[in-house]
Design a protein around this motif. Sequence first.
Motif, PDB file in Angstrom:
ATOM      1  N   LYS A 123       0.827  -1.213   0.000  1.00  0.00           N
ATOM      2  CA  LYS A 123       0.000   0.000   0.000  1.00  0.00           C
ATOM      3  C   LYS A 123       0.858   1.259   0.000  1.00  0.00           C
ATOM      4  O   LYS A 123       0.495   2.259  -0.620  1.00  0.00           O
ATOM      5  CB  LYS A 123      -0.948  -0.011   1.195  1.00  0.00           C
ATOM      6  N   TYR A 124       2.006   1.235   0.698  1.00  0.00           N
ATOM      7  CA  TYR A 124       2.908   2.393   0.684  1.00  0.00           C
ATOM      8  C   TYR A 124       3.467   2.589  -0.729  1.00  0.00           C
ATOM      9  O   TYR A 124       3.583   3.710  -1.222  1.00  0.00           O
ATOM     10  CB  TYR A 124       4.076   2.227   1.653  1.00  0.00           C
ATOM     11  N   LEU A 125       3.833   1.470  -1.373  1.00  0.00           N
ATOM     12  CA  LEU A 125       4.407   1.545  -2.714  1.00  0.00           C
ATOM     13  C   LEU A 125       3.407   2.075  -3.740  1.00  0.00           C
ATOM     14  O   LEU A 125       3.776   2.805  -4.654  1.00  0.00           O
ATOM     15  CB  LEU A 125       4.922   0.168  -3.147  1.00  0.00           C
ATOM     16  N   SER A 126       2.149   1.731  -3.575  1.00  0.00           N
ATOM     17  CA  SER A 126       1.127   2.163  -4.532  1.00  0.00           C
ATOM     18  C   SER A 126       0.588   3.557  -4.224  1.00  0.00           C
ATOM     19  O   SER A 126      -0.135   4.138  -5.034  1.00  0.00           O
ATOM     20  CB  SER A 126      -0.028   1.167  -4.543  1.00  0.00           C
ATOM     21  N   GLY A 127       0.923   4.088  -3.051  1.00  0.00           N
ATOM     22  CA  GLY A 127       0.435   5.403  -2.666  1.00  0.00           C
ATOM     23  C   GLY A 127      -0.947   5.375  -2.034  1.00  0.00           C
ATOM     24  O   GLY A 127      -1.543   6.422  -1.792  1.00  0.00           O
ATOM     25  N   ASP A 128      -1.458   4.185  -1.739  1.00  0.00           N
ATOM     26  CA  ASP A 128      -2.778   4.064  -1.122  1.00  0.00           C
ATOM     27  C   ASP A 128      -2.763   4.355   0.374  1.00  0.00           C
ATOM     28  O   ASP A 128      -3.808   4.586   0.970  1.00  0.00           O
ATOM     29  CB  ASP A 128      -3.342   2.647  -1.329  1.00  0.00           C
ATOM     30  N   ARG A 129      -1.586   4.317   0.963  1.00  0.00           N
ATOM     31  CA  ARG A 129      -1.470   4.510   2.407  1.00  0.00           C
ATOM     32  C   ARG A 129      -0.085   5.075   2.711  1.00  0.00           C
ATOM     33  O   ARG A 129       0.862   4.811   1.981  1.00  0.00           O
ATOM     34  CB  ARG A 129      -1.652   3.147   3.084  1.00  0.00           C
ATOM     35  N   GLU A 130       0.010   5.853   3.786  1.00  0.00           N
ATOM     36  CA  GLU A 130       1.309   6.371   4.213  1.00  0.00           C
ATOM     37  C   GLU A 130       1.679   5.763   5.555  1.00  0.00           C
ATOM     38  O   GLU A 130       0.828   5.593   6.417  1.00  0.00           O
ATOM     39  CB  GLU A 130       1.265   7.899   4.314  1.00  0.00           C
ATOM     40  N   PRO A 131       2.949   5.449   5.746  1.00  0.00           N
ATOM     41  CA  PRO A 131       3.372   4.846   7.008  1.00  0.00           C
ATOM     42  C   PRO A 131       3.372   5.866   8.143  1.00  0.00           C
ATOM     43  O   PRO A 131       3.473   7.074   7.905  1.00  0.00           O
ATOM     44  CB  PRO A 131       4.785   4.366   6.704  1.00  0.00           C
ATOM     45  N   THR A 132       3.287   5.357   9.370  1.00  0.00           N
ATOM     46  CA  THR A 132       3.453   6.227  10.531  1.00  0.00           C
ATOM     47  C   THR A 132       4.899   6.712  10.546  1.00  0.00           C
ATOM     48  O   THR A 132       5.762   6.153   9.861  1.00  0.00           O
ATOM     49  CB  THR A 132       3.168   5.464  11.838  1.00  0.00           C
ATOM     50  N   ALA A 133       5.166   7.716  11.344  1.00  0.00           N
ATOM     51  CA  ALA A 133       6.529   8.262  11.427  1.00  0.00           C
ATOM     52  C   ALA A 133       7.519   7.182  11.855  1.00  0.00           C
ATOM     53  O   ALA A 133       8.624   7.087  11.308  1.00  0.00           O
ATOM     54  CB  ALA A 133       6.562   9.438  12.387  1.00  0.00           C
TER      55      ALA A 133
END
Length: 116
Positions: free
Chosen positions: A36-46
Amino acid sequence: MSIELGNRMRDLMRQHGITQSQLAARSGTTQPSISKYLSGDREPTANTLANIATVLHTTSEYLLGLPESSVDTPFGRIKAYCERHGGDLSEQETREIIIALLAARGKGDRDGIHRQ
């Protein structure tokens, strides 16, 4: 969401020969989250972003496309190196770096940190 983050992660994964599953295991997250991070669907927490940056030998700032402001100073270069490669150091190497820094400031023995 950030496609830029995904692109930077993907490039570094390719550069270091790391799969999504390996990145997930080493950074303490799951493979579906990495996807999901790679596809831009979600951003990781700090915290997760910092772990991913460490595994990929880079900084959170780089992954987010932010300027790495302090890299042009001796401190910035040392800090950036530690951020990128600190996970590769043994406990003893880490201890030696901390002792050297404290000794240079004259605080090593006063703070209860002693050489082994």
